[in-house]
Enzyme design. Structure first.
Site, PDB file in Angstrom:
ATOM      1  N   GLU A   1      -7.849  -3.467  -6.968  1.00  0.00           N
ATOM      2  CA  GLU A   1      -8.931  -4.333  -7.461  1.00  0.00           C
ATOM      3  C   GLU A   1     -10.272  -3.614  -7.394  1.00  0.00           C
ATOM      4  O   GLU A   1     -11.144  -3.827  -8.239  1.00  0.00           O
ATOM      5  CB  GLU A   1      -8.945  -5.651  -6.668  1.00  0.00           C
ATOM      6  CG  GLU A   1      -7.760  -6.525  -7.077  1.00  0.00           C
ATOM      7  CD  GLU A   1      -7.186  -7.393  -5.974  1.00  0.00           C
ATOM      8  OE1 GLU A   1      -7.871  -7.634  -4.971  1.00  0.00           O
ATOM      9  OE2 GLU A   1      -6.020  -7.825  -6.126  1.00  0.00           O
TER      10      GLU A   1
ATOM     11  N   GLY B   1      -0.253  -9.600  -6.953  1.00  0.00           N
ATOM     12  CA  GLY B   1      -0.697 -10.945  -7.297  1.00  0.00           C
ATOM     13  C   GLY B   1       0.027 -11.546  -8.489  1.00  0.00           C
ATOM     14  O   GLY B   1      -0.377 -12.576  -9.015  1.00  0.00           O
TER      15      GLY B   1
ATOM     16  N   GLU C   1       1.061   0.569  -3.974  1.00  0.00           N
ATOM     17  CA  GLU C   1       0.989  -0.762  -4.568  1.00  0.00           C
ATOM     18  C   GLU C   1       1.025  -0.642  -6.093  1.00  0.00           C
ATOM     19  O   GLU C   1      -0.011  -0.400  -6.717  1.00  0.00           O
ATOM     20  CB  GLU C   1      -0.306  -1.462  -4.158  1.00  0.00           C
ATOM     21  CG  GLU C   1      -0.457  -1.659  -2.666  1.00  0.00           C
ATOM     22  CD  GLU C   1      -1.418  -2.789  -2.355  1.00  0.00           C
ATOM     23  OE1 GLU C   1      -0.981  -3.786  -1.775  1.00  0.00           O
ATOM     24  OE2 GLU C   1      -2.594  -2.678  -2.731  1.00  0.00           O
TER      25      GLU C   1
ATOM     26  N   HIS D   1      -8.117   0.144  -3.036  1.00  0.00           N
ATOM     27  CA  HIS D   1      -7.314  -0.977  -3.527  1.00  0.00           C
ATOM     28  C   HIS D   1      -7.452  -1.095  -5.048  1.00  0.00           C
ATOM     29  O   HIS D   1      -8.520  -0.840  -5.605  1.00  0.00           O
ATOM     30  CB  HIS D   1      -7.753  -2.280  -2.849  1.00  0.00           C
ATOM     31  CG  HIS D   1      -6.799  -3.395  -3.128  1.00  0.00           C
ATOM     32  ND1 HIS D   1      -6.852  -4.125  -4.293  1.00  0.00           N
ATOM     33  CD2 HIS D   1      -5.745  -3.862  -2.431  1.00  0.00           C
ATOM     34  CE1 HIS D   1      -5.870  -5.010  -4.280  1.00  0.00           C
ATOM     35  NE2 HIS D   1      -5.174  -4.870  -3.166  1.00  0.00           N
TER      36      HIS D   1
ATOM     37  N   SER E   1       3.148  -8.481  -4.082  1.00  0.00           N
ATOM     38  CA  SER E   1       3.979  -9.689  -4.039  1.00  0.00           C
ATOM     39  C   SER E   1       5.065  -9.655  -2.961  1.00  0.00           C
ATOM     40  O   SER E   1       6.175 -10.140  -3.183  1.00  0.00           O
ATOM     41  CB  SER E   1       4.579  -9.982  -5.413  1.00  0.00           C
ATOM     42  OG  SER E   1       3.549 -10.184  -6.368  1.00  0.00           O
TER      43      SER E   1
ATOM     44  N   LYS F   1      -8.753 -10.425   0.948  1.00  0.00           N
ATOM     45  CA  LYS F   1      -9.564 -10.382  -0.280  1.00  0.00           C
ATOM     46  C   LYS F   1     -10.787 -11.300  -0.144  1.00  0.00           C
ATOM     47  O   LYS F   1     -11.345 -11.399   0.933  1.00  0.00           O
ATOM     48  CB  LYS F   1      -8.694 -10.726  -1.499  1.00  0.00           C
ATOM     49  CG  LYS F   1      -7.427  -9.870  -1.525  1.00  0.00           C
ATOM     50  CD  LYS F   1      -6.659  -9.928  -2.817  1.00  0.00           C
ATOM     51  CE  LYS F   1      -5.437  -9.023  -2.708  1.00  0.00           C
ATOM     52  NZ  LYS F   1      -4.671  -8.951  -3.944  1.00  0.00           N
TER      53      LYS F   1
ATOM     54  N   ASN G   1      -4.366  -8.420   3.618  1.00  0.00           N
ATOM     55  CA  ASN G   1      -5.620  -8.228   2.890  1.00  0.00           C
ATOM     56  C   ASN G   1      -6.068  -9.603   2.412  1.00  0.00           C
ATOM     57  O   ASN G   1      -5.480 -10.156   1.488  1.00  0.00           O
ATOM     58  CB  ASN G   1      -5.362  -7.269   1.716  1.00  0.00           C
ATOM     59  CG  ASN G   1      -6.558  -7.137   0.806  1.00  0.00           C
ATOM     60  OD1 ASN G   1      -7.660  -7.586   1.135  1.00  0.00           O
ATOM     61  ND2 ASN G   1      -6.346  -6.518  -0.347  1.00  0.00           N
TER      62      ASN G   1
END
Ligand code: PGA
Length: 249
Positions: A96, A172, A166, A94, A212, A11, A9
């Protein structure tokens, strides 16, 4: 048998020229491997990515998609637009998107339906926040996310679903779930799918771990029975790191 998948991904990283360079590096260094490699560059670079990966055994995915067929939705991208350039896989849900763009499971259920209507494959992301895990509520949260976004689907629809667990606290942050924590949750998810849709759907379903994943921890995480691959953020932006994760199976 279910497939191993490693998806990058990207991003909001990599401009057009950088997209070409990273794809070239991946193509030059990748070894023959039965693991499916997916890359998800930003929307504006999808057509370039499709062009540069033609016949190279790399799947190009979008990072998001609007639920409507079309219309007055300034700044949005439809399923039809994606499929018209050859993008047949989309990441939905996702963390985010959930955190910064207020996407919830009711909205995601609509996006899922639209993607499936267009015969797209979905990488559906979900996972608990740190407070949920601290309160030992993580299994409930995950079950609710799956139920609200996906359990209206038919058994046949699941052929086009890939799950990506996730945990938000691991994305991250450099902090990763331990291989045991990942396996525990993946097993819980597979058992849940088994209960709702039956063993054949559960056994065929690829469940990816994200948060991560790096070259130095991928092998241990991927060695777990119910972990079928990874959704990779930061480490997907360097060809060597990404490929060493691909080769971790
Ligand atoms: P990370 O991101 O690998 O940088 O933690 C994972 C993701 O956002 O899918």
């Amino acid at each position: 048998m279910r497939k191993h998948i490693v998806a990058g991904n990207w991003k909001m990283h990599k401009n057009n020229a950088e997209t070409v360079v990273l794809i070239e590096e991946i193509l030059a260094k990748k070894q023959a491997n039965s693991t499916e490699i997916i890359i998800a560059p930003t929307f504006v670079n999808l057509a370039t990515a499709i062009e540069n990966t033609k016949d190279k055994n790399i799947t190009v995915a979008a990072q998001n998609m609007h639920q409507a067929e079309g219309g007055a939705f300034t700044g949005e991208i439809s399923a039809h637009m994606l499929t018209s350039i050859g993008v047949k896989t989309v990441i939905l849900g996702h963390s985010e998107r959930r955190a910064y763009f207020y996407e919830n499971d009711a909205l995601l259920a609509l996006k899922v339906d639209t993607a499936l209507k267009h015969e797209m494959r979905i990488i559906f992301c979900f996972g608990e926040e740190l407070k949920d895990r601290q309160n030992k509520n993580h299994f409930n949260i995950v079950e609710n996310q799956l139920r609200d976004a996906l359990f209206h689907l038919s058994k046949a629809d699941w052929k086009n679903i890939v799950l990506a667990y996730e945990p938000v606290w691991a994305i991250g942050t450099g902090e990763t779930a331990s291989p045991e924590e990942a396996q525990e949750m993946h097993k819980f998810i597979r058992n849940l799918i088994d209960k709702v849709y039956g063993n054949d759907v559960a056994q065929d379903l690829s469940i990816l771990y994200g948060g991560s994943v790096k070259p130095d921890n991928a092998q241990e995480i991927f060695s777990k029975q119910d972990v079928d691959g990874g959704l990779i953020g930061g480490a997907a932006l360097k060809a060597d790191d990404f490929l060493s994760i691909v080769n971790a199976f």
